[in-house]
Design a protein around this motif. Structure first.
Motif, PDB file in Angstrom:
ATOM      1  N   ARG A  62      47.252   1.958 100.527  1.00  0.00           N
ATOM      2  CA  ARG A  62      47.588   2.092 101.998  1.00  0.00           C
ATOM      3  C   ARG A  62      47.789   3.778 102.040  1.00  0.00           C
ATOM      4  O   ARG A  62      47.832   4.439 101.250  1.00  0.00           O
ATOM      5  N   ARG A  63      47.580   4.050 103.510  1.00  0.00           N
ATOM      6  CA  ARG A  63      47.679   5.500 103.766  1.00  0.00           C
ATOM      7  C   ARG A  63      49.051   5.804 103.999  1.00  0.00           C
ATOM      8  O   ARG A  63      50.081   4.997 104.109  1.00  0.00           O
TER       9      ARG A  63
ATOM     10  N   GLU B 266      51.643   7.137 105.729  1.00  0.00           N
ATOM     11  CA  GLU B 266      52.044   7.588 107.307  1.00  0.00           C
ATOM     12  C   GLU B 266      53.310   8.217 107.246  1.00  0.00           C
ATOM     13  O   GLU B 266      54.071   7.612 107.190  1.00  0.00           O
TER      14      GLU B 266
END
Length: 267
Positions: free
Chosen positions: A257-258, A260
């Motif tokens: 996942r990025r 964020e």
């Protein structure tokens, strides 16, 4: 095992961001290892458009919590490149050739865990490089079985990156693309368990060309030669943070996942 990987670091703004935030991120995310691509972090000869890393920058990155620093086509730009590449936590592309200084992979150990980090460069980004897939195929048999492997593939071409990832699916935990400085949305886990993203993006100033003020680069594009009297400089926009978090189990990926995070204007 959780890995936090930062894409191309660009300039002092990227360094300040990591120094101010990485210790906290390691705690909050429960990160086991941190890897960052550092080949753009310093301007090593602005008149010639050269980037790379200063030895002092390496120490700053390690002091704030980076475990391994990867490179790419700018790894050999500075006149002091051999000094930087001699550091045991700094990588240059494995496929730079057998006579290149430095190392193309390293073993990280900590908290009772181990991780192999491999650095590759695509021929689209650096034409003199050896074939990246062949180079990695030659390395894999020598690595200890069962230790997860993460690959930073520094390439201009999505075809190169995807092709290598599918060729190695299940044999490496992640293939993470760098070099373009533009984050892509194609995060996924391939059918046999390798995490993939075409480009992690950059950590650096927005508003220009890949973190740089565009004047020098546009002048070069127009004239196909270095602009007389001009110097490469950093862009002046707010900070971008390109990073991914990869979870590995048994050498294969469970998630990617990025990262964020809100970033204040100006970094």
């Amino acid at each position: 095992m959780r890995i936090l990987f930062f894409g191309d670091l660009v300039g002092e703004m990227a360094l300040r961001y990591l120094e101010g935030n990485l210790p906290r991120l390691r705690r909050e995310l429960g990160v086991d290892f941190v890897v960052a691509n550092g080949e753009n972090v310093d301007l090593t000869d602005p008149a010639l458009g050269k980037a790379g890393m200063h030895p002092e920058t390496v120490e700053r990155l390690l002091a704030c919590g980076v475990d391994a620093i990867t490179g790419g086509n700018h790894s050999f730009d500075p006149p002091w490149a051999e000094e930087v590449l001699d550091h045991p936590r700094v990588l240059r592309p494995l496929n730079a050739g057998p006579f290149a200084p430095g190392r193309g992979y390293l073993l990280l150990e900590g908290k009772g865990q181990a991780l192999v980090v491999v650095n590759l460069v695509g021929r689209s980004a650096w034409p003199p490089a050896d074939d990246p897939l062949w180079a990695l195929e030659g390395l894999l048999p020598s690595l200890e079985a069962g230790i997860p492997i993460v690959v930073d593939f520094h390439s201009e071409s999505v075809f190169e990156k995807l092709g290598l990832a599918f060729a190695l699916d299940s044999r490496v935990g992640a293939v993470l693309g760098t070099h373009t400085h533009v984050p892509t949305q194609d995060l996924r886990i391939l059918p046999k368990g390798t995490a993939y993203v075409s480009d992690v993006g950059m950590v650096g100033p927005s508003g220009g060309m890949q973190g740089y003020e565009p004047g020098f680069l546009v002048a070069f594009l127009k004239g196909k030669r270095l602009p007389r009297g001009a110097r490469l400089a950093w862009a002046g926009g707010p900070l971008e943070v390109g990073a991914v978090v990869v979870d590995l189990e048994g050498g294969r990926a469970r998630a990617i996942r990025r990262l964020e995070i809100p970033v204040p204007q100006g970094g």
